[in-house]
Design an enzyme around this catalytic site. Structure first.
Site, PDB file in Angstrom:
ATOM      1  N   ASP A  30       0.661   3.543   2.432  1.00  9.76           N
ATOM      2  CA  ASP A  30       0.492   4.111   3.761  1.00  9.76           C
ATOM      3  C   ASP A  30      -0.665   5.111   3.675  1.00  9.76           C
ATOM      4  O   ASP A  30      -1.728   4.748   3.194  1.00  9.76           O
ATOM      5  CB  ASP A  30       1.812   4.725   4.247  1.00  9.76           C
ATOM      6  CG  ASP A  30       1.896   4.773   5.772  1.00  9.76           C
ATOM      7  OD1 ASP A  30       1.381   3.845   6.413  1.00  9.76           O
ATOM      8  OD2 ASP A  30       2.487   5.717   6.310  1.00  9.76           O
TER       9      ASP A  30
ATOM     10  N   ASP B 100       0.851  -1.197   0.000  1.00  6.41           N
ATOM     11  CA  ASP B 100       0.000   0.000   0.000  1.00  6.41           C
ATOM     12  C   ASP B 100       0.883   1.243   0.000  1.00  6.41           C
ATOM     13  O   ASP B 100       2.102   1.152   0.095  1.00  6.41           O
ATOM     14  CB  ASP B 100      -0.883  -0.002   1.255  1.00  6.41           C
ATOM     15  CG  ASP B 100      -0.031  -0.079   2.519  1.00  6.41           C
ATOM     16  OD1 ASP B 100       0.413   0.997   2.999  1.00  6.41           O
ATOM     17  OD2 ASP B 100       0.233  -1.192   3.023  1.00  6.41           O
TER      18      ASP B 100
END
Length: 287
Positions: free
Chosen positions: A212, A210
């Site tokens: 973050d 991802d």
């Protein structure tokens, strides 16, 4: 065949690697308490390996609850000379995309766990060199294997080790992004410090799941997102592990394997018997 084993630390799915034969779960008691789980020993691509599910089978242990000392002490007791860590991380830079791999060469410690990241104390003082916290020889082998397999891999980077278990606030994530750091995770620094003290070569495969939460045009990290991308990452991680294992030397003779030689400050004559016994797998060659 080398008598020295290769350690693997990662998610439970990693031990379902094709060709991992002679599997046997082994329970190890340590003077530092219980490891994350039993250790799965066996043979992979002609080498003896030891696998540890970092958070326990079924993912039962928080990052801040990990007993790095017990995990690494047990690896040393089992004859491990090299550890490949496979970890989920968030990306802090746009160039590091979900499902890419970063091979960090640096850490930034944002935990409050320093006392739990060393074997020393209780009468024996040691200060390891940690300017280069990742074993560069092992990291370069991983890089060559990843490139040979056409993985989306990034050479070098800084891994910010936050405490967790909550993911970053946007302010924290934005700060880490602006400072130019590369990935954020919750687990690898303690492993790296303990591995260095145990004279085990250690390198991280940081698997991006991802962005973050610094990147405003992307959805912020969720558990569902992490799990989905971890599953996608797992196949490539297994392929890299299979490719790199035969390329790891038979003998542990890199600088990391001699890290304690000039690190121990305490005169051997003053080593307390109980501490000496507690650290026997680490200090045996210095007795």
């Amino acid at each position: 065949m080398s008598k020295h084993r290769i350690g693997l630390i990662g998610g439970s799915g990693l031990y379902h690697i094709e060709g991992f034969t002679g599997q046997k779960w082994v329970r190890i008691k340590t003077p530092f308490g219980a490891p994350s789980d039993d250790f799965l020993t066996g043979k992979l691509v002609g080498r003896q390996v030891v696998f540890l599910p970092r958070h326990g089978r079924g993912h039962r242990i928080l990052p801040s609850e990990l007993n790095h000392r017990a995990n690494i002490w047990a690896m040393k007791k089992l004859g491990v000379g090299w550890i490949i860590s496979v970890s989920a991380v968030g990306s802090l830079q746009a160039k590091h995309k979900p499902c890419d791999i970063v091979l960090p060469d640096q850490f930034l410690d944002r935990t409050k766990q320093s006392s739990a990241h060393t074997f020393f104390g209780r009468g024996i003082v040691a200060h390891i060199a940690f300017a280069e916290p990742i074993c560069e020889e092992l990291r370069r082998l991983l890089l060559k294997s990843a490139r040979a397999l056409k993985a989306h891999v990034h050479d070098r980077g800084t891994y910010v080790n936050m405490e967790g278990p909550a993911f970053s606030t946007r302010a924290e994530s934005t700060t880490n992004h602006k400072l130019g750091y590369d990935v954020v995770g919750m687990t690898n620094l303690g492993e790296a410090k303990c591995a260095r003290e145990a004279e085990i070569a250690y390198a991280t495969m940081a698997m991006i799941t991802d962005y973050d939460c610094w990147k405003l045009d992307e959805a912020h990290v969720t558990v569902e997102m992490v799990i989905a991308n971890l599953t996608k990452n797992a196949t490539m991680a297994k392929e890299i592990i299979q490719h790199v294992i035969p390329r790891i030397p038979a003998e542990p003779n890199w600088p990391c394997h001699d890290a304690l030689r000039n690190a121990i400050m305490t005169d051997k004559k003053l080593w307390p018997a109980k501490t000496k016994k507690r650290l026997e797998p680490l200090l045996r060659k210095y007795f």
